[in-house]
Design an enzyme around this catalytic site. Structure first.
Site, PDB file in Angstrom:
ATOM      1  N   HIS A 181      33.637  33.252  39.755  1.00 12.27           N
ATOM      2  CA  HIS A 181      35.050  33.835  40.219  1.00 12.27           C
ATOM      3  C   HIS A 181      35.676  31.959  40.282  1.00 12.27           C
ATOM      4  O   HIS A 181      35.956  31.620  41.027  1.00 12.27           O
ATOM      5  CB  HIS A 181      35.221  33.504  41.680  1.00 12.27           C
ATOM      6  CG  HIS A 181      33.723  33.482  42.591  1.00 12.27           C
ATOM      7  ND1 HIS A 181      33.391  31.856  42.143  1.00 12.27           N
ATOM      8  CD2 HIS A 181      32.379  34.105  43.618  1.00 12.27           C
ATOM      9  CE1 HIS A 181      31.725  31.718  43.574  1.00 12.27           C
ATOM     10  NE2 HIS A 181      32.118  32.963  43.948  1.00 12.27           N
ATOM     11  N   ASP A 209      32.951  40.583  42.686  1.00 15.73           N
ATOM     12  CA  ASP A 209      32.268  39.783  44.008  1.00 15.73           C
ATOM     13  C   ASP A 209      32.531  40.563  44.996  1.00 15.73           C
ATOM     14  O   ASP A 209      32.468  40.001  46.195  1.00 15.73           O
ATOM     15  CB  ASP A 209      33.329  38.377  44.584  1.00 15.73           C
ATOM     16  CG  ASP A 209      32.482  37.373  45.352  1.00 15.73           C
ATOM     17  OD1 ASP A 209      31.740  38.046  45.735  1.00 15.73           O
ATOM     18  OD2 ASP A 209      33.417  36.688  45.672  1.00 15.73           O
TER      19      ASP A 209
END
Lengths: 441, 327
Positions: free
Chosen positions: A234, A313
């Site tokens: 991320h 995520d």
């Protein structure tokens, strides 16, 4: 029992295979049997995919399934069902469970849970350090033998550079990538959101962008020193994207991912759009939502191929984890059931090419962790090999209503938002596993 | 029907109070701020009477709910509520159900269920009053939340300034100290800018906001600087903030000694401000750190007046908010 399915007349889009044309896809005997124009098959169930995109099943490199240990937030059964509805047919499960898979026996017990309850293909990720505590190395070779596809202490960056260097060296020897949450927590105390104009206005502690860039730079140097495959989880800042681009230009085996949340939202989501700040805990995520300039840099990085993958995520939480004061709230967004919608909304707005979006949801992530070596055809539409197909209606408009989600996590800042683009049907292992109610297919 | 004292019109320039809660100063309009000031003037008159008490809020219950210690804000609200005839319940986090793990939402719902009309809340977490306000029908007055806002302090500071300057339009106000962690600085900046003042936020680089440039349509200007000697030049108001000693331990400033050298308001520095400039401090004060003792108790100090005005301003806010809920 395997179905014989004929997915007729969709825009078959698989950038990795060089496919982009209106074609039929025949699924039989558990695999994509044929792709071509005017296919026929006696007795096949026909799915009319006119106006839809037909793509490989989505691959997620970064999800939190919560089981074992946090079943109040989600279970393997509920969260993989959510993944299925989001078009994800292959999911890599982060190791922040309790117990965490830091040795063979724990990993084995998790693999057994997956075998019994998962609705999609799940690959486990093993810990880098024992109990993800950042003090001692996990039993990496045992985890590799047990089938992990990568190592990560996600959520807990490996702070000690010596330990990180050793972990990378061992991962390289095992032929596995290390996925790292790049942060320098020493630069902030409890950074609840991005450090910037919004955090200053709201009086919230902030995570500076430099805390990410510093860690990315350090880890790239350690990867260069060890030859290891470093995957940066991320990325959220413009500078991190630049650093990855530089690493790739040096020929280093560095890959990275971006979340739909960071592509779609900015730090402004924390404040809300009303006259009074919302302190929206559903927009609290780690790493935090950043600025509009960062968001645009992420989109550019994705278009340019610097960013290899879109990873959710997905982080479901129980209601009580979020219904508290902002700085006490848990980090994370429940994402499986909105991911495709946000990505295709970006495409509908012209912010992201649909071909690039598909690649970043399929072949891109599969390549980062070498998943096709473990499950042939993952992330691609390869006749005779591939087993997973997703059908997407890129024009379908819908309003996000987390109350109707199958994920236990209703924690999304997108509730009530209108999105364009929806998953209509999902085929896994050659079987139609889910079809959207009222779908035209 | 409220038994309002004379001159409590509840309107200013046609504006009326419509808010259930008072959570910040960012969202207050100029008219709303002026309404508070006008109402506070009436309350100040009430406070000057031999028996400084009216029965205006008889039957209204005000709870003070403090998750963080405070002497002056809490006492000020209590005196304000009692001066208007309200019943007051005081709750602190320590020694209450909060210590047993009760959530903020449950606590405010419980207060509402026992008949509380207004909850004055202080919390160490920024934004906590917003969470409370969304989950109770009772009115919430933010008595200070984390490092975010302290609207009643900003309004009483403004009231004090206006009493001396007539108006803050075009006036230069310097706020000096730990701006980054100061809810007082934030709320003051918004209020002053809304009324057209020029605000300078000044302190060591590590304690200054880097992005805080509030955009107030038609408002005043905001400057952020580390140079106090230049910033104080010609200022109409100098407001010093409390410097917490832990900032040194956290590596934000090298030493208090260095802070004092650069940012203490002393006679020499105050001499560079406009003649008769007002010296203010929201308290509690570290005498000898933020202010030298001679100026802290000197002729230009308005610190005690701020405390006294606090009661009148809080009476005004309680009146406006309680009157709305009874309308």
């Amino acid at each position: 029992m395997n179905d014989i399915l004929l997915v007729r007349g969709g825009r078959v889009l698989d950038p990795a295979a060089g496919l982009d044309a209106v074609l039929d896809v025949l699924v039989a005997n558990g695999v994509v049997a044929a792709i071509g124009p005017g296919l026929e098959a006696a007795g096949a169930r026909v799915l009319d995919a006119g106006g839809c995109i037909v793509a490989p099943g989505f691959v997620d490199l970064h999800a939190h399934l919560r089981e074992p240990g946090f079943e109040q937030k989600g279970t393997i059964a509920t969260e993989t069902e959510a993944a299925l509805r989001g078009g994800f047919t292959t999911v890599c499960a982060m190791p922040n469970t309790r117990p965490a898979p830091d040795c063979g026996p724990v990993l084995e017990s998790i693999v057994d849970l997956v075998r019994r309850h998962a609705r999609v293909r799940v690959f486990p990720i093993g810990c880098v350090t024992r109990e993800r505590a950042g003090k001692e190395l996990a039993e990496l070779a045992e985890l590799a033998a047990g089938g992990v596809v990568a190592f990560s202490d996600d959520g807990s960056p490996v702070a000690d550079p010596r330990l990180m260097r050793n972990a990378l060296a061992l991962a390289e020897a095992l032929g596995l990538p290390l996925s790292e949450h790049c942060d320098t927590p020493e630069m902030h105390t409890s950074g609840a959101m991005n450090e910037g104009a919004v955090s200053e206005r709201l009086g919230l502690s902030g995570q500076p962008a430099a805390a990410e860039a510093t860690a990315v730079a350090r880890n790239i140097e350690l990867a260069a020193a060890t030859g290891a495959r470093l995957h940066i989880a991320h990325v959220t800042t413009a500078r991190a994207v630049e650093l990855v681009a530089e690493a790739k230009a040096r020929g280093l085996p560095v890959t990275c991912e971006v979340t739909p949340s960071h592509l779609f939202l900015t730090e402004a989501a924390v404040a809300g759009d009303g006259p009074e700040p919302a302190y929206d805990t559903n927009a609290k995520i780690n790493p935090p939502l950043r600025t509009e300039a960062d968001r645009r840099a992420l989109l550019r990085g994705l278009e340019a191929g610097v960013i290899d993958a879109i990873a959710t995520d997905h982080a479901p939480h129980a209601v009580e984890d979020k219904l508290v004061e902002f700085e006490d709230a848990a980090f994370g967004i429940s994402c499986f059931e909105s991911a495709a919608g946000t990505v295709f909304t970006l495409a509908a707005r012209g912010e992201l090419r649909i071909e690039r979006a598909i690649a970043a949801l399929t072949s891109g992530p599969a390549a980062c962790f070498g998943l096709a070596e473990r499950a042939p055809g993952v992330g691609r539409l390869e006749p005779g090999v591939s087993r997973d197909v997703v059908v997407i209606d890129p024009a379908a408009e819908w309003v996000v209503d987390p109350a109707g989600w199958v994920s236990k996590g209703k924690n999304t800042p997108l509730g009530g938002r209108r999105l364009t683009g929806a998953v209509r049907a999902v085929i896994i292992d050659g079987t139609l596993r889910w079809e959207r109610e009222g779908a035209s297919v | 029907m409220l038994d309002a004292p004379a001159r409590l019109a509840g309107t200013a320039g046609g504006a009326a109070w419509t808010r259930k809660d008072l959570l910040d100063t960012d969202s207050l309009s100029r008219e709303e701020i002026e309404l508070v000031l006008e109402t506070a003037r009436s309350m100040k008159e009430v406070r000057s009477r031999p028996v400084a008490k009216v029965p205006t809020l008889r039957g209204v219950t005000v709870a003070t709910l403090f998750y963080e210690q405070s002497t002056r804000t809490r006492a000020s609200f209590e005196v304000a509520a009692k001066s208007l005839g309200a019943d007051v319940v005081n709750l602190t986090a320590s020694g209450s159900s909060v210590e047993k793990g009760e959530s903020l939402i449950d606590t405010v719902r419980t207060l509402e269920a026992i008949g509380t009309d207004v909850i004055v809340m202080r919390h160490f977490r920024s934004g906590a009053p917003y969470l409370a306000a969304r989950h109770t029908g009772a009115s919430i007055i933010n008595g200070g939340d984390g490092t975010h806002a302290h609207p009643t302090q900003a309004l009483l500071d403004l009231f004090t300034m206006v009493n001396h300057l007539g108006s803050v339009e075009g006036r230069r106000v310097v706020i000096v100290g730990d701006i980054l962690h100061s809810r007082v600085a934030r709320s003051n900046a918004w209020t002053l800018l809304r009324l057209g003042a020029e605000v300078t936020l000044c302190g060591p680089a590590t304690l200054l906001p880097r992005w805080f440039v509030p955009e107030v349509p038609g408002g005043g200007r905001c400057t952020v600087t580390t140079d106090f000697d230049r910033a104080i030049e010609g200022a109409d108001v100098v407001m010093a903030l409390r410097m917490q000693k832990e900032r040194q331990q956290r590596g934000l400033i090298p030493s208090l000694r260095e802070y004092i050298a650069g940012y203490q308001v002393n006679a020499q520095r105050l001499g560079r401000a406009a003649p008769g400039a007002l010296l203010m401090h929201p308290g509690p004060m570290n005498e000898g750190v933020e202010l030298s003792p001679d100026v802290a108790h000197g002729a230009q100090s308005r610190i005690e007046e701020q405390v006294a005005n606090g009661v009148a301003v809080r009476m005004a806010l309680l009146y406006l908010i309680a009157a709305r809920s009874r309308a």
